[in-house]
Each structure stands twice: as structure tokens, then as C-alpha cells.
Design an enzyme around this catalytic site. Structure first.
Site, PDB file in Angstrom:
ATOM      1  CD  GLU A  66      -0.858  -0.051   3.796  1.00 30.45           C
ATOM      2  OE1 GLU A  66      -1.974  -0.622   3.749  1.00 30.45           O
ATOM      3  OE2 GLU A  66      -0.380   0.587   4.950  1.00 30.45           O
ATOM      4  CG  HIS A  68      -0.562   5.118   3.797  1.00 33.77           C
ATOM      5  ND1 HIS A  68       0.820   5.636   4.412  1.00 33.77           N
ATOM      6  CD2 HIS A  68      -0.420   3.886   4.004  1.00 33.77           C
ATOM      7  CE1 HIS A  68       1.211   4.542   4.957  1.00 33.77           C
ATOM      8  NE2 HIS A  68       0.340   3.724   5.092  1.00 33.77           N
ATOM      9  CG  HIS A  72       3.709   3.323   8.591  1.00 31.11           C
ATOM     10  ND1 HIS A  72       2.830   3.312   9.296  1.00 31.11           N
ATOM     11  CD2 HIS A  72       3.563   2.537   7.336  1.00 31.11           C
ATOM     12  CE1 HIS A  72       1.576   3.069   8.349  1.00 31.11           C
ATOM     13  NE2 HIS A  72       2.227   2.688   7.450  1.00 31.11           N
ATOM     14  CB  CYS A 120       3.998   0.080  12.868  1.00 36.09           C
ATOM     15  SG  CYS A 120       3.615   1.503  11.467  1.00 36.09           S
TER      16      CYS A 120
HETATM   17 MN    MN Z   1       0.914   1.354   5.644  1.00 36.48          MN
END
Ligand code: MN
Length: 153
Positions: A66, A68, A72, A120
Site C-alpha cells: 500500500e 498513503h 510510518h 509501527c
Molecule cells: Mn502503511
């Protein structure tokens, strides 16, 4: 979780579990873009702008590929595996640190015979992930190292 409900001290238990932390296996069916991964939210409070989660994949499990806008900050805690960040495939081991910038493709994969667990950190307020289109996947797989990474099962 509301702050009043958060105990000040939550002991670690066996097997990368914590007292008073829900273990949340992701539901999956045949079409799910992830495999054998669970999430435990360690810190999530109204007065914190970020959350800290622990993700763990069983051997051969993987997270969703993914991208975005939010970023992170990751620390590997357990096991062996590899990650893709942007166009780079990297083998990972405990205590390695991984930065995932905005709008970069990323995925974690556990080694075939070993679980992979990582912390995370993420913004509490964040956008929803975008999944790759067929064209995105084809473009990624043009890189042999990425194609190899993505075909690991
Ligand atoms: Mn992610």
C-alpha cells in the site's frame, strides 16, 4: 482507548503479547491483499498525536502492499523477513529501523520459516491506504528484485 481506562503498567506476556492489549488477527479471505498478520495497539490515547502498534506475521505471512500520505516509523522486534520501501527490497532483523515516507509503496514479508514482528508508530489522524492497481503492480514487477520479493510465499 480512553485515557482513564489505560493501566499505567501492562506487563509483557509470553509470545509478544501484552496484558490488557487486544490481539486482533486480520480477517482474511481468498482475495485479501495480506496474509496471516495480527495487530496489537499498544498505545492509543486522546492526548497523544501518534499511536504505537505491534504487527506480527506468521512464517510466510505478509502485510498489505500500500501507499498513503501518512508516514510510518518501524522497528523490527522479532524474527526475520524482508520489506519493500519505495523501490528498495531490504532483508530485516530485530532492532532494524525503517522509515516509510509519504506516498511510497511498502510491504513486509516474513521469512518462509520464521515469524516477523515489528513496532509501527503512526499519526492518530491519518488518511486511508491506497492499494496498487494492476498497472502499479506491473510497473513494480519490472524490477527483478521486487518481482522476487512479491512472489515469496
Ligand atoms: Mn502503511
Amino acid at each position: 482507548m480512553d485515557d482513564d481506562a489505560l493501566p499505567l503498567f501492562r506487563p509483557a506476556m509470553q509470545g509478544f503479547r501484552w496484558d490488557a492489549v487486544a490481539h486482533q488477527p486480520y480477517k482474511q479471505d481468498g482475495s485479501a491483499p495480506f496474509k496471516d498478520i495480527s495487530r496489537q495497539v499498544l498505545f492509543q490515547q486522546d492526548n497523544l498525536a501518534c499511536e504505537l502498534r505491534y504487527f506480527e506475521m506468521d512464517p510466510a505471512g505478509y502485510s498489505t502492499l500500500e501507499q498513503h500520505e501518512h508516514t510510518h516509523a518501524v522497528m523490527i522486534l522479532r524474527g526475520r523477513g524482508a520489506c519493500l520501501v519505495d523501490r528498495t527490497v531490504q532483508a530485516v532483523k530485530p532492532f532494524d529501523l525503517i522509515t516509510i515516507p509519504a506516498w511510497t509503496w511498502h510491504q513486509f514479508r516474513a521469512a518462509p520459516t520464521e515469524a516477523l514482528g515489528f513496532l509501527c508508530m503512526v499519526n492518530s489522524q491519518r488518511d486511508r491506504p491506497r492499494l496498487p492497481t494492476d498497472d502499479d503492480l506491473a510497473a513494480l514487477k519490472r524490477d527483478p528484485a521486487i518481482a522476487r520479493f512479491m512472489s515469496t510465499t
